[in-house]
Scaffold this motif. Structure first.
Motif, mmCIF file in Angstrom:
data_model
loop_
_atom_site.group_PDB
_atom_site.id
_atom_site.type_symbol
_atom_site.label_atom_id
_atom_site.label_comp_id
_atom_site.label_asym_id
_atom_site.label_seq_id
_atom_site.Cartn_x
_atom_site.Cartn_y
_atom_site.Cartn_z
ATOM 1 N N VAL A 64 -8.236 8.509 23.341
ATOM 2 C CA VAL A 64 -8.766 7.247 23.703
ATOM 3 C C VAL A 64 -10.273 7.394 24.019
ATOM 4 N N LEU A 65 -10.491 8.282 25.276
ATOM 5 C CA LEU A 65 -11.662 8.425 25.622
ATOM 6 C C LEU A 65 -12.667 8.978 24.700
ATOM 7 N N GLU A 66 -12.448 9.910 23.832
ATOM 8 C CA GLU A 66 -13.295 10.024 22.632
ATOM 9 C C GLU A 66 -13.810 8.981 21.975
ATOM 10 N N LYS A 67 -13.048 8.052 21.615
ATOM 11 C CA LYS A 67 -13.499 7.049 20.925
ATOM 12 C C LYS A 67 -14.214 6.024 21.949
ATOM 13 N N ALA A 68 -13.884 5.880 23.078
ATOM 14 C CA ALA A 68 -14.756 5.064 24.105
ATOM 15 C C ALA A 68 -16.169 5.601 24.274
ATOM 16 N N GLU A 69 -16.152 6.942 24.536
ATOM 17 C CA GLU A 69 -17.571 7.392 24.643
ATOM 18 C C GLU A 69 -18.273 7.093 23.513
ATOM 19 N N LYS A 70 -17.872 7.111 22.232
ATOM 20 C CA LYS A 70 -18.654 6.935 21.073
ATOM 21 C C LYS A 70 -18.976 5.579 21.178
ATOM 22 N N LEU A 71 -18.051 4.645 21.512
ATOM 23 C CA LEU A 71 -18.520 3.200 21.387
ATOM 24 C C LEU A 71 -19.437 2.855 22.593
ATOM 25 N N TYR A 72 -19.272 3.674 23.663
ATOM 26 C CA TYR A 72 -19.948 3.152 24.870
ATOM 27 C C TYR A 72 -21.562 3.815 24.621
ATOM 28 N N ASN A 73 -22.012 4.639 24.263
ATOM 29 C CA ASN A 73 -23.287 5.387 23.479
ATOM 30 C C ASN A 73 -23.881 4.264 22.853
ATOM 31 N N GLN A 74 -23.063 3.315 22.091
ATOM 32 C CA GLN A 74 -23.837 2.242 21.137
ATOM 33 C C GLN A 74 -24.535 1.373 21.962
ATOM 34 N N SER A 80 -24.140 -1.579 22.634
ATOM 35 C CA SER A 80 -24.291 -3.062 21.937
ATOM 36 C C SER A 80 -23.345 -3.863 22.484
ATOM 37 N N ALA A 81 -23.657 -5.277 22.314
ATOM 38 C CA ALA A 81 -22.848 -6.301 22.548
ATOM 39 C C ALA A 81 -21.469 -6.317 21.980
ATOM 40 N N ASP A 82 -21.542 -5.968 20.664
ATOM 41 C CA ASP A 82 -20.063 -5.695 19.909
ATOM 42 C C ASP A 82 -19.413 -4.512 20.517
ATOM 43 N N SER A 83 -20.099 -3.234 20.828
ATOM 44 C CA SER A 83 -19.281 -2.261 21.314
ATOM 45 C C SER A 83 -18.569 -2.415 22.544
ATOM 46 N N TYR A 84 -18.948 -3.405 23.566
ATOM 47 C CA TYR A 84 -18.635 -3.709 24.779
ATOM 48 C C TYR A 84 -17.283 -4.433 24.851
ATOM 49 N N LYS A 85 -17.169 -5.307 23.473
ATOM 50 C CA LYS A 85 -16.094 -6.319 23.215
ATOM 51 C C LYS A 85 -14.970 -5.036 22.843
ATOM 52 N N GLU A 86 -15.209 -4.195 21.760
ATOM 53 C CA GLU A 86 -14.418 -3.321 21.326
ATOM 54 C C GLU A 86 -13.748 -2.361 22.415
ATOM 55 N N LEU A 87 -14.745 -1.913 23.326
ATOM 56 C CA LEU A 87 -14.148 -1.145 24.259
ATOM 57 C C LEU A 87 -13.112 -1.808 25.021
ATOM 58 N N LEU A 88 -13.258 -3.199 25.695
ATOM 59 C CA LEU A 88 -12.299 -3.790 26.348
ATOM 60 C C LEU A 88 -10.829 -3.850 25.630
ATOM 61 N N THR A 89 -11.000 -4.123 24.319
ATOM 62 C CA THR A 89 -9.874 -4.100 23.428
ATOM 63 C C THR A 89 -9.383 -2.945 23.326
ATOM 64 N N LEU A 90 -10.069 -1.685 23.471
ATOM 65 C CA LEU A 90 -9.516 -0.401 23.259
ATOM 66 C C LEU A 90 -8.676 0.283 24.521
ATOM 67 N N ILE A 91 -9.271 -0.334 25.576
ATOM 68 C CA ILE A 91 -9.067 0.368 27.145
ATOM 69 C C ILE A 91 -7.761 -0.678 27.696
ATOM 70 N N GLU A 92 -7.868 -1.786 27.300
ATOM 71 C CA GLU A 92 -7.074 -2.743 27.802
ATOM 72 C C GLU A 92 -5.553 -2.311 28.059
ATOM 73 N N PRO A 93 -5.142 -1.935 26.882
ATOM 74 C CA PRO A 93 -3.434 -1.527 27.018
ATOM 75 C C PRO A 93 -3.224 -0.466 27.956
ATOM 76 N N SER A 106 -17.986 -2.033 30.900
ATOM 77 C CA SER A 106 -17.944 -3.214 29.775
ATOM 78 C C SER A 106 -17.533 -4.709 30.339
ATOM 79 N N LEU A 107 -16.756 -4.692 31.310
ATOM 80 C CA LEU A 107 -16.427 -5.937 32.008
ATOM 81 C C LEU A 107 -17.849 -6.698 32.579
ATOM 82 N N TYR A 108 -18.429 -5.663 33.244
ATOM 83 C CA TYR A 108 -19.752 -6.077 33.687
ATOM 84 C C TYR A 108 -20.692 -6.959 32.662
ATOM 85 N N GLU A 109 -20.878 -5.887 31.448
ATOM 86 C CA GLU A 109 -21.684 -6.503 30.554
ATOM 87 C C GLU A 109 -21.222 -7.513 29.715
#
Length: 403
Positions: free
Chosen positions: A71-81, A83-96, A117-120
């Motif tokens: 999960v962290l590996e995916k999160a790091e890739k998204l976070y490094n982008q 972008s507005a869309d990546s923050y939304k995806e990160l919240l969906t990924l980590i929430e569960p 991501s919550l802050y952004e």
């Protein structure tokens, strides 16, 4: 459940029931355990964990470290982008997973990314997750990550232009880090110095800013690291320009140019030449030479948007000095204050255009437009710390008002 985790890990390792059971368990007992119809003893659990190549604690955890690592590996890739869309995806990924993020590096880093991501996304409650991540970093003695959390939380205040609280938070937490962490790596030390220096500068404490900045530069030289060195040179040159310290300005400009040429760093070269043009326009009134420097870059397609705006501003100043007032106004009108600009010095660079625009309108005999522009400058400078730019804006308005 426990049996499900054992079965999942066994299949990931491509082990049969017989292979994992080995001599320590029967195939039937292992099957019952995997189907959650029997509970293994601690001795059997240790045997199973050894066969799977994991710790017993990982089998007992609701979420395995291996799963969190993915999960962290995916999160790091998204976070490094970034972008507005990546923050939304990160919240969906980590929430569960957020309720189970209680220990280990993976949990701390996921909480860290989740809070950012919550802050952004401007969602309330990010602070609690940031605090949780910071505490876990402290417990694991992960100094660099802990320092980055401090810088992040400090910069949240900075972006709100709450410079005093930003500095107080940074200094307070930095002190805690230095007391509680045995070793601070050189890059983290320089990063903390740089942010502390810009915050001292932001509140108008120029002596403290200079002391921290020069200490960081000396430390960088001593440890032969170039991290942040161009930012520190820019900061030093900007401070020297604002307070008309020619000796310091020459020193930092020379260093900035050397770095830009050595590292082939275009932004450093652009900023170097921009500051020279600023100095020629403001301190030396050599508008012809300033205009020549500006024209070398102003149509360059490689020019970054923010730097391009500042070059347009300096072009307007040069044209004002050369007496081409209408053309100067057209360049001032091209400039927009960047939404990513928050430091008082940088804001001052943008806001001063209104004062020069007012002077141009005055020369064109347009008194009402001149007063409106001058008033706009005063209003923008009002919440900023005192500086020569702010003083200039106030003087322009007073002179126009009394004319």
């Amino acid at each position: 459940m426990l049996g499900d985790r054992i079965r999942k890990l066994r299949k990931q390792k491509k082990l049969t029931l017989e292979a994992l059971a080995g001599d320590g368990l029967t195939k039937g007992m292992l099957s019952l355990i995997e189907n959650n119809k029997a509970k293994p003893s601690m001795e059997s659990l240790g045997y199973i964990a050894e066969g799977l190549g994991v710790e017993v604690t990982e089998l007992l955890e609701e979420i395995s470290t291996q799963e969190l690592r993915k999960v962290l590996e995916k999160a790091e890739k998204l976070y490094n982008q970034k972008s507005a869309d990546s923050y939304k995806e990160l919240l969906t990924l980590i929430e569960p997973f957020k309720e189970n993020l209680t220990q280990g590096y993976e949990s701390a880093r996921l909480l860290d990314i989740y809070s950012r991501s919550l802050y952004e996304e401007k969602i309330a409650g990010w602070e609690a997750y940031a605090d949780q991540a910071a505490t876990m970093y402290d417990q694991m003695n992960l100094t660099a990550r802990r320092a980055q959390m401090t810088i992040f939380r400090s910069m949240v205040n900075f972006i709100k232009h709450d410079y005093s609280n930003a500095l107080d938070l940074l200094v307070r937490e930095r002190t805690e880090i230095e007391l509680n962490h045995v070793y601070i790596d050189p890059m983290t030390r320089v990063d903390l110095d740089y942010h502390e220096a810009i915050l001292h500068f932001a509140i108008g404490d120029n002596a403290a800013a200079s002391q921290v900045m020069e200490s960081a530069i000396d430390f960088s030289k001593e440890h032969r690291i170039f991290y942040r060195i161009n930012d520190l040179y820019r900061l030093g040159a900007g401070q020297a320009l604002m307070f008309n310290n020619e000796e310091q300005l020459e020193l930092y400009l020379r260093k900035l140019k050397q770095y830009g040429e050595f590292a082939d760093d275009l932004p450093s070269i652009l900023i170097h030449d921009l500051i020279i043009a600023m100095s020629l326009n403001t301190a030396k009134q050599d508008y012809v030479r300033a205009n020549e420097i500006i024209d070398l870059y102003i149509a360059d397609p490689k020019m970054e948007e923010v730097v391009e705006d500042l070059y347009h501003l300096e072009k307007g100043k040069s044209l004002y000095g050369l007496g081409d007032f209408s053309e100067a106004i057209s360049y001032f009108d091209k400039v927009e204050t960047s939404t990513t600009t928050h430091h008082p010095f940088d804001l001052a660079l943008y806001y001063i255009r209104y004062s020069f625009k007012a002077l141009c309108h005055r020369e064109l005999g347009e008194r009402e437009e001149a007063l409106q522009a001058a008033q706009k400058a005063v209003n923008h400078f009002d919440p900023l710390p005192d500086s020569p730019f702010k003083e200039f804006a106030n003087d322009v308005y007073k002179n126009l008002e009394n004319a």
